[in-house]
Design an enzyme around this catalytic site. Structure first.
Site: not given
Ligand SMILES: [Zn+2]
Length: 190
Positions: A14, A16
């Site tokens: 991922d 953020d």
């Protein structure tokens, strides 16, 4: 792919709250800030034989908070910052949709991982997904691998949601650094 047996494992990261600091709807390149351990973690994983692929839900596009062109510039900045400290990722994929779009790529749906598997001839059973959201670790299991939750970004709040999920993460790690070390160890067991 035919007779090609050299499938590589991957770690689907991922963006953020996992590799860079979480800003709500990060919309400009100046807001991109790597975690101090991000580059080392990515490098360690790649040195251990993993492809490292960023998979990020960017519903801000569908919501009109920013455009795909903005996203492109943000990712150019991201690649540049990694390069400056001697690191790189193999690819960056994003989903611009919201749940209501019923697309096939919004995590925990498998679209972005399946695309990566095709582009890089990846062994999904030996792959991992890592992120600060339940959606992120579920992605790993939805595609035949495993998943890890990290406690940076929204991770601490998301951790409480695990109880409601049938599928639990392989581990809950403080940061990506810890997750990378754990994954490298886990991969050696198999
Ligand atoms: Zn999508």
């Amino acid at each position: 792919m035919g007779a090609n047996n050299t499938k590589a494992p991957a770690v689907f990261l991922d963006r953020d709250g996992t590799v860079i600091f979480d800003k709500n709807y990060l919309s400009s390149p100046e807001q991109v800030k790597l975690y101090s351990y991000a580059a080392d973690s990515v490098n360690k994983l790649r040195a251990a034989g993993f492809k490292v692929i960023i998979v990020t839900n960017q519903s801000g596009v569908a919501r009109g908070a920013f455009t795909e062109r903005d996203l492109q510039k943000i990712h150019e900045r991201f690649v540049f910052l990694l390069k400056k400290v001697g690191a790189k990722v193999d690819a960056i994929y994003y989903c611009p949709h919201i749940d209501e779009d019923s697309c096939g790529c919004r995590k925990p749906k498998p679209g972005m991982v399946l695309r990566g598997a095709k582009d890089f001839n990846i062994d999904l059973e030996k792959s991992y997904a890592v992120g600060d959201s339940v959606r992120d670790y579920l992605l790993g299991y939805n595609t035949g691998g495993k998943g890890v939750l990290v406690l940076t970004g929204r991770g601490k709040k998301q951790r409480k949601k695990i109880a409601q999920e049938k599928i639990k993460p392989m581990a809950v790690c403080k940061t990506l650094k810890e997750a990378a070390n754990l994954i490298i160890k886990d991969a050696k067991k198999n």
